[in-house]
Design a protein around this motif. Structure first.
Motif, PDB file in Angstrom:
ATOM      1  N   HIS A 178       0.822  -1.200   0.000  1.00  0.00           N
ATOM      2  CA  HIS A 178       0.000   0.000   0.000  1.00  0.00           C
ATOM      3  C   HIS A 178       0.862   1.259   0.000  1.00  0.00           C
TER       4      HIS A 178
ATOM      5  N   HIS B 287       0.850   5.683  -1.677  1.00  0.00           N
ATOM      6  CA  HIS B 287       0.179   6.740  -2.436  1.00  0.00           C
ATOM      7  C   HIS B 287       1.164   7.363  -3.396  1.00  0.00           C
TER       8      HIS B 287
ATOM      9  N   CYS C 224       1.561   5.093   5.078  1.00  0.00           N
ATOM     10  CA  CYS C 224       0.248   5.717   4.968  1.00  0.00           C
ATOM     11  C   CYS C 224      -0.157   6.298   6.310  1.00  0.00           C
TER      12      CYS C 224
ATOM     13  N   VAL D 105      -3.011   8.147   6.712  1.00  0.00           N
ATOM     14  CA  VAL D 105      -4.447   8.444   6.804  1.00  0.00           C
ATOM     15  C   VAL D 105      -5.280   7.253   7.261  1.00  0.00           C
TER      16      VAL D 105
ATOM     17  N   HIS E 109      -8.767   2.379   0.715  1.00  0.00           N
ATOM     18  CA  HIS E 109      -8.899   3.746   0.222  1.00  0.00           C
ATOM     19  C   HIS E 109      -7.875   3.975  -0.874  1.00  0.00           C
TER      20      HIS E 109
HETATM   21 ZN   LIG Z   1      -3.118   4.913   2.392  1.00  0.00          ZN
END
Ligand SMILES: [Zn+2]
Ligand SMILES: [Zn+2]
Ligand SMILES: [Zn+2]
Length: 152
Positions: A91, A93, A109, A111, A129
């Motif tokens: 994971h 971004h 991450c 968030v 997400h």
């Molecule tokens: Zn994330």
């Protein structure tokens, strides 16, 4: 018999397709090699132009598989276009520069915890997400500082 060199990254992509039950065919090998050679995000249509002998369905199916396997990720550009790029597994971004199109992985991450709290508040079962971050990269910011925009 002279075999075309298979770059390690292309080999990894082919292996991923094989693990998912896809036969190692010449067209898929070509597709893997083209993707492995990309140093920035690309549109699926680009692959179609570069590999005109490959069917649209083959390209999209292979891309979908590679995304599911985590070796390629989808990148949503600010203009709404969906692109693809080689992925760090796991994971993460993307920091996407709206000026030059450069993309940087934002590993880690921050968030997740916040979203878990928000979801719990709404009795919402969280599956995941997707977050893209838009802005200007270091190079583009430096370029502007070197030659300030003309004031009209
Ligand atoms: Zn994330
Ligand atoms: Zn990514
Ligand atoms: Zn930039």
């Amino acid at each position: 018999m002279v075999r075309a060199p298979v770059y390690p990254l292309a080999q990894q992509l082919i292996q991923t397709l094989q693990e998912r039950g896809y036969r190692d065919t010449a067209p898929r090998r070509a597709l893997a090699r083209v993707i492995a050679g990309k140093d920035r995000h690309f549109a699926a249509e680009e692959l179609r132009n570069e590999l005109p002998h490959l069917g649209r369905a083959t390209i999209y199916r292979s891309l979908k598989l590679l995304v599911e396997a985590g070796v390629v990720c989808r990148v949503l550009l600010e203009d709404g276009n969906l692109h693809y790029q080689l992925s760090h597994r796991g994971h993460h971004h993307h920091l996407l520069c709206v000026e030059c199109g450069a993309s940087q992985d934002l590993v880690g991450c921050d968030v997740e915890g916040m979203l878990k709290q928000a979801a719990a508040l709404h009795n919402f079962q969280l599956n995941g997400h997707w977050l893209e971050v838009y802005g200007r990269c270091q190079t583009c910011v430096a370029k502007d500082e070197a030659s300030p925009a003309q004031v009209s």
